[in-house]
Design a protein around this motif. Structure first.
Motif, short mmCIF file in Angstrom:
data_model
loop_
_atom_site.label_atom_id
_atom_site.label_comp_id
_atom_site.label_asym_id
_atom_site.label_seq_id
_atom_site.Cartn_x
_atom_site.Cartn_y
_atom_site.Cartn_z
N PHE A 104 1.41 -1.30 0.10
CA PHE A 104 0.38 0.11 0.36
C PHE A 104 0.56 1.06 -0.39
O PHE A 104 1.87 0.96 0.96
N ALA A 105 0.78 1.80 -1.24
CA ALA A 105 1.72 3.67 -1.37
C ALA A 105 0.72 4.35 -1.02
O ALA A 105 0.33 4.89 -1.34
N GLY A 106 1.29 5.47 0.03
CA GLY A 106 1.16 6.78 0.39
C GLY A 106 1.01 7.96 -1.62
O GLY A 106 2.43 6.93 -1.48
N ASN A 107 0.48 8.02 -0.99
CA ASN A 107 0.30 9.67 -2.21
C ASN A 107 0.03 10.84 -1.89
O ASN A 107 -0.77 10.87 -1.15
N TYR A 108 0.46 12.53 -1.94
CA TYR A 108 -0.19 13.30 -2.04
C TYR A 108 -1.33 13.44 -2.24
O TYR A 108 -2.27 14.21 -1.85
N ASP A 109 -1.60 12.72 -3.27
CA ASP A 109 -3.27 12.52 -4.31
C ASP A 109 -4.15 11.27 -3.55
O ASP A 109 -5.11 11.34 -3.94
N GLY A 110 -3.95 10.82 -2.24
CA GLY A 110 -4.39 9.91 -2.20
C GLY A 110 -3.95 7.89 -1.99
O GLY A 110 -2.34 7.80 -1.50
N PHE A 111 -4.01 7.00 -2.79
CA PHE A 111 -3.21 5.67 -2.12
C PHE A 111 -3.36 4.69 -3.41
O PHE A 111 -4.68 4.83 -3.94
N ARG A 112 -2.75 3.71 -3.39
CA ARG A 112 -2.65 3.34 -4.71
C ARG A 112 -2.16 1.48 -3.92
O ARG A 112 -1.10 1.27 -3.05
N ILE A 113 -2.44 0.66 -4.39
CA ILE A 113 -2.57 -1.14 -4.23
C ILE A 113 -1.84 -1.58 -5.09
O ILE A 113 -2.34 -1.64 -5.97
N PHE A 114 -0.75 -1.70 -4.79
CA PHE A 114 -0.26 -2.78 -5.65
C PHE A 114 -0.53 -4.82 -5.36
O PHE A 114 -0.19 -4.80 -3.77
N ASP A 115 -0.01 -5.33 -6.40
CA ASP A 115 -0.14 -7.08 -5.96
C ASP A 115 1.01 -7.53 -6.27
O ASP A 115 1.62 -6.64 -6.94
N ILE A 116 1.87 -7.20 -4.99
CA ILE A 116 3.59 -7.96 -5.19
C ILE A 116 4.56 -9.47 -5.28
O ILE A 116 4.71 -9.62 -4.66
N ALA A 117 2.88 -10.26 -5.28
CA ALA A 117 3.09 -11.29 -5.26
C ALA A 117 3.70 -12.01 -6.06
O ALA A 117 5.12 -13.44 -5.68
N ASN A 118 4.60 -11.86 -7.42
CA ASN A 118 5.45 -11.73 -8.20
C ASN A 118 6.38 -10.40 -7.87
O ASN A 118 6.12 -8.79 -8.28
N PRO A 119 6.97 -10.53 -6.67
CA PRO A 119 7.76 -8.79 -6.99
C PRO A 119 8.70 -8.17 -7.95
O PRO A 119 9.04 -7.06 -7.89
N LYS A 120 8.44 -9.32 -8.47
CA LYS A 120 9.81 -8.30 -10.00
C LYS A 120 9.35 -7.75 -10.91
O LYS A 120 9.18 -6.97 -12.90
N ALA A 121 7.40 -8.07 -10.88
CA ALA A 121 6.33 -7.15 -11.75
C ALA A 121 5.30 -6.87 -11.41
O ALA A 121 4.02 -7.49 -10.89
N PRO A 122 5.78 -6.41 -10.02
CA PRO A 122 4.15 -5.79 -9.46
C PRO A 122 3.01 -5.14 -9.94
O PRO A 122 3.23 -4.66 -11.13
#
Length: 500
Positions: A104-122
């Motif tokens: 889960f990545a914060g950003n001044y405009d909101g937040f983004r959720i990544f699937d990192i099951a494969n860390p080489k290709a989130p």
């Protein structure tokens, strides 16, 4: 443009190839109305430098002393696996949290959720547009927490900026239900005094306590009055998050007069921030301990009763620390690393002129027992590579790398990049790996670089303010045992007991 290169053939003269994967996703709005990114919530803007400084930076790049603009360099024991550029949220990237296969990545405009099951290709799972500086982020179970530290017209995700002098303005904590990762649902908002610059979770089975750090009061702000020498504590029932509410505001720096009992700052202590609250708190629930980085002070306190934290010790460094920014315990809880955010994160402070002791980490041993424990200073740590005069660089957010018997840490340094270092010997810390980009600009100080760099389940994730999410892999015998440690959830400011 991001340039790739082979780290085995490219070295920095001072001290000591990237695959770019742009993944697009549908934009989700959190709330009843569509919001638009608000430039009023932007962090520090770029700063022009003199023609002489520009010439010096370009000369250093040409001579190989500084990497080229946006050029990636790193030590031989670091591999750069992926970079995911910013997408629908153009604001500055901030903090990170993890849960299972998700980041889960914060950003001044909101937040983004990544699937990192494969860390080489989130892969992007969701992007939630909800402007509000600086959107510090954490997760616990089905709940996601987001800090708002800019004065808004209301608590919705389509609010606009509004002066803090107006009583109707809102700042504080937002709570989302993330049981469906693709469709986060905004469920609660809690206004807190002076907003929420950062926050820290103290989770329990039925409730989540949120320690809210904020500062910079003013007699002109109806909801942010001085001296503001404490923190807001929010209690969030897991089964009824809509009932979240502030339950107390413990004063951490008691004292008489309008300025309270924290560091008075200038003119008593020139160059040091006056303490008017805390910037960040890290808790170690397994040891009932917390460490607070509170502007002009560092504190150690007990959280045996999470509703009533108790200060054990308070320290200052009025020679080299300008702004106590964040804290990290080692696993044994006999050390704390405090960071100094000299220049507020927008200045070029990683150079010979500033030196190795300012804008650095301060390593403190914890000595004694129980409530008699004390913080004892041992040494400073700062990255050993000088940065360009156009690169904002200072100690910032990092986490432990869990290896028994060693104190290892990965840490963000803005445009100084990512540093992996060891402080097992408190008096002789040393870097063991690094990753960085060359300056974003050779004409001005353009705020960029790694805001947070954290170790999670075998990989390092770095949220670059301008360039997006980077994934790194360390190949080093000293960090290798950490690959066997697996967590189901990680909020770095709520440190786990990795070996319990």
């Amino acid at each position: 443009m991001i340039l790739s290169n082979d780290p085995r053939t490219r070295r920095r003269r001072l001290g000591a190839g990237a695959t770019v994967a742009g993944l697009l996703a549908a934009l989700l709005t959190a709330g009843p109305a569509v919001a638009t990114p608000d430039p009023g919530d932007a962090p520090a803007t770029s700063k022009e430098v003199s023609p002489k400084t520009r010439a010096q930076v370009r000369e250093a790049v040409a001579e190989g002393g500084i990497p080229g603009q946006d050029e990636i360099v790193h030590s031989a024991n670091i591999e750069h696996l992926a970079n995911i550029p910013k997408d629908a949220l153009p604001g500055t990237n901030t903090d990170l949290a993890f849960q299972g296969r998700y980041a889960f990545a914060g950003n001044y405009d909101g937040f983004r959720i990544f699937d990192i099951a494969n860390p080489k290709a989130p892969k992007t799972v969701a992007q939630v547009l909800c402007p509000g500086s600086q959107n510090d982020i954490s997760v616990s179970g089905n709940l996601l927490f987001l800090s708002t530290d800019s004065s808004r017209s209301d608590s919705s995700c389509n609010s606009t900026t509004q002066p803090a002098t107006e009583k109707s303005s809102w700042e504080g904590m937002k709570v989302f239900d993330i049981s469906d990762k693709r469709n986060p649902r905004y469920v609660a908002a809690v206004e807190t005094a002076c907003g929420s610059h950062t926050h820290t979770l103290v989770p329990e089975r039925r409730n989540v306590y949120v320690y809210v750090s904020s500062y910079a009061p003013s007699a002109a702000y109806p909801d942010c009055q001085p001296p503001h020498d404490g923190i807001s504590i929010i209690k969030v029932p897991r089964n009824a998050p809509e009932k979240a509410a502030v339950i107390d505001f413990p004063v951490l720096f008691p004292g008489e007069g309008p300025d309270g009992g924290g560091n008075p700052g200038a003119p008593v202590n020139p160059g040091v921030s006056k303490t008017t609250g805390c910037h960040d708190i890290t808790v170690l629930p397994s040891k009932d301990l917390a460490a607070g980085a509170c502007m002009g002070d560092g504190i150690l306190f007990s959280i045996k009763d999470p509703e009533r934290p108790k200060v054990i010790d308070q320290v200052q460094d009025n020679v080299n620390f300008a702004f106590w920014h964040s804290a990290t315990f080692n696993q044994k809880a006999d050390k704390v690393v405090f960071t100094d955010e000299l220049g507020g994160g927008g200045a070029a402070t990683c150079d010979a002129a500033v030196g190795p002791n300012r804008g650095a980490d301060g390593i403190y041993d914890i000595v004694g027992k129980g409530d008699a424990r004390k913080l004892v200073f041992r040494s400073y740590y700062k990255i050993p590579r000088h940065q360009a005069a156009t690169e904002n660089c200072v100690a910032h957010n990092g986490s432990l790398i869990p290896v028994k018997g060693r104190d290892l840490m990965v840490q963000a340094w803005y445009q100084g990049g990512v540093s992996v270092w060891e402080f097992t010997d408190s008096e002789h810390p040393k870097e063991i790996a690094y990753f960085e980009r060359g300056p974003l600009s050779t004409d001005r100080i353009a705020v960029a670089g790694s805001w947070s760099a954290y170790y999670y389940n075998g990989y390092v994730y770095s949220n670059d303010m301008a360039k997006g999410l980077d994934v790194l892999k360390i190949d080093d015998r000293r960090t290798a045992p950490a690959e066997r440690v697996r967590l189901s959830e990680l909020n770095v400011q709520t440190q786990p007991d990795y070996f319990d």
